[in-house]
Motif scaffolding. Structure first.
Motif, PDB file in Angstrom:
ATOM      1  N   GLN A 122       0.806  -1.231   0.000  1.00 38.71           N
ATOM      2  CA  GLN A 122       0.000   0.000   0.000  1.00 38.71           C
ATOM      3  C   GLN A 122       0.837   1.278   0.000  1.00 38.71           C
ATOM      4  OE1 GLN A 122      -3.441   0.056   2.651  1.00 38.71           O
ATOM      5  NE2 GLN A 122      -3.158  -2.129   3.027  1.00 38.71           N
ATOM      6  N   ILE A 135       0.274   5.353   0.927  1.00 32.72           N
ATOM      7  CA  ILE A 135       0.715   5.846   2.230  1.00 32.72           C
ATOM      8  C   ILE A 135       1.657   7.032   2.009  1.00 32.72           C
ATOM      9  CG2 ILE A 135       1.970   5.279   4.347  1.00 32.72           C
ATOM     10  CD1 ILE A 135       0.932   2.398   4.030  1.00 32.72           C
ATOM     11  N   LEU A 161      -6.973   4.313   3.075  1.00 28.12           N
ATOM     12  CA  LEU A 161      -6.438   3.435   4.117  1.00 28.12           C
ATOM     13  C   LEU A 161      -7.616   2.824   4.900  1.00 28.12           C
ATOM     14  CD1 LEU A 161      -3.475   5.600   5.452  1.00 28.12           C
ATOM     15  CD2 LEU A 161      -3.467   3.836   3.683  1.00 28.12           C
TER      16      LEU A 161
END
Ligand SMILES: Nc1nc2c(ncn2[C@@H]2O[C@H](COP(=O)(O)OP(=O)(O)OP(=O)(O)O)[C@@H](O)[C@H]2O)c(=O)[nH]1
Length: 376
Positions: free
Chosen positions: A308, A312, A362
């Motif tokens: 991810q 991020i 997220l």
């Protein structure tokens, strides 16, 4: 103070004159190297005393804890939306600093304000012109913008705040030269130039600029800012905090009355969304009072950033590892991760792990479960 908003602003006073304390605003997108620069400033042997105002992003204090000498002269403005707290918190903190004294002189030689990476520096700079008390005692010396050479191009594409930070700068520090090729550096510089033709660009690695390139510049140019933002010292609604009507997505018509209160009310929703003005960016704070297993935690973090990392924007934390007397500090900007065992936990210090992840898309529940599964 509403009645001061229309007061004429003098641009004539020379920097640092009249015993005014110079203020440097450090800005730059998430992870650009602001804290690294701050730590350089604070550890250099300059014989000066600086007050540092850190504008914390999440609810749990990490940023101020990563600034060296954090105990003494670092003042945290919790609740990271500078845009909304600019007339409140910042004025209060600065006013408090002004009251302190060393024998015969002010307690500090200069003030450094580090903004959150998601902030437009405009409202922060504005504070030093709009509040009478603050204006009488301080002098905005410069807005210095840190830029991450590797990631800035993408941010200039997708973030208004990133563009504002560059456009507003009196000086740009193009940091992380080690992560970009000379061709990339050229391209970045050309892009920065296009956004801000005047600010000198200084290249740096680990924010290693000489202090005289950052402090005491006398570089803030109100006339230049007034050309770009005619409302800068005279916000149109004349109410506290309403500068952000061109910067924030709030519906101001509902907030015109009793603005401060409204902001306190919606601070919570800001908190939940991580204070971001772009709705898709949020900050997630995690914490745990039980020690973590080092191997598990490292594996989890590696996998998370691998899968991810694009989303991020920034992660950092201070971790209590089982069987380890020192604090593990980790930092990530997208997929670039750094971890370090730093000082030992203090005897009376609360031993706990805390981390913040800031990014897009997220999944809070998944992050929380993953983090907690690292318990030893
Ligand atoms: N490779 C490399 N890493 C750097 C450089 N400067 C800073 N870093 C790293 O980049 C990360 C972010 O640096 P910080 O100084 O914390 O950035 P920041 O702007 O304060 O971040 P936020 O306050 O979260 O917005 C840390 O892991 C630093 O060690 C550099 O020149 N090169």
């Amino acid at each position: 103070m509403t009645d001061t908003l229309d007061a004429p602003v003098s641009t004539a006073a020379p920097q640092g004159s009249g015993g005014k304390i110079p203020v440097t605003v450090l800005t730059g997108y998430l992870g650009a190297g602001k804290t690294t620069l701050l730590n350089r400033i604070l550890t250099e042997d300059h014989g000066k005393r600086y007050a540092v105002i850190v504008n914390e992003f999440g609810e749990i204090g990490i940023d101020n804890d990563l600034v060296v000498g954090a105990d003494e002269d670092v003042f945290e403005m919790n609740n990271g939306c500078v845009c909304c707290t600019v007339r409140g918190d910042l004025i209060r903190v600065v006013a408090g600093l002004m009251k302190r004294q060393r024998p015969g002189k002010p307690a500090f030689d200069a003030i450094i304000v580090e903004t959150t990476g998601l902030a437009d520096p405009g409202p922060v700079a504005q504070t030093f012109f709009v509040d009478e008390d603050v204006k009488a005692k301080t002098q905005l010396d410069s807005v210095t913008t840190l830029v991450d050479a590797k990631h800035v191009m993408a941010r200039l594409d997708d973030s208004k705040e990133a563009r504002e930070q560059v456009a507003f700068a009196d000086r740009i520090i193009l940091n992380k030269v080690d992560l970009a090729t000379p061709e990339e550096m050229e391209a970045v510089e050309a892009r920065l130039r296009a956004l801000n033709p005047l600010a000198p660009i200084v290249r740096a690695e680990r924010s290693n600029v000489p202090l005289d390139q950052v402090l005491g510049l006398g570089a803030f140019d109100l006339d230049r800012i007034l050309e770009v933002k005619p409302d800068f010292v005279n916000p149109p609604h004349g109410a506290e905090g309403h500068v952000h009507d061109e910067h924030c997505g709030h519906d101001h018509h509902h907030h015109d009355h009793d603005h401060d209160h409204d902001h306190h009310d919606h601070d919570h929703s800001h908190g939940a969304r991580g204070h971001a003005h772009q709705d898709d960016i949020k900050g997630i704070s995690l914490s745990l009072d039980r020690p973590l297993d080092g191997a598990k935690f490292t594996a989890w973090l590696d996998r998370l950033l691998g899968e991810q990392g694009q989303n991020i924007l920034r992660a950092k934390g201070i971790i209590d590892l089982k069987g380890e007397d020192r604090r593990l500090v980790f930092q990530a900007v997208h997929m670039i991760l750094e971890g370090d065992l730093q000082r030992e936990w203090g005897e009376n210090e609360r031993r706990w792990s805390r981390a913040v992840f800031i990014g897009r898309d997220l999944d809070e529940a998944e992050l929380k479960a993953g983090f907690e599964a690292c318990a030893a």
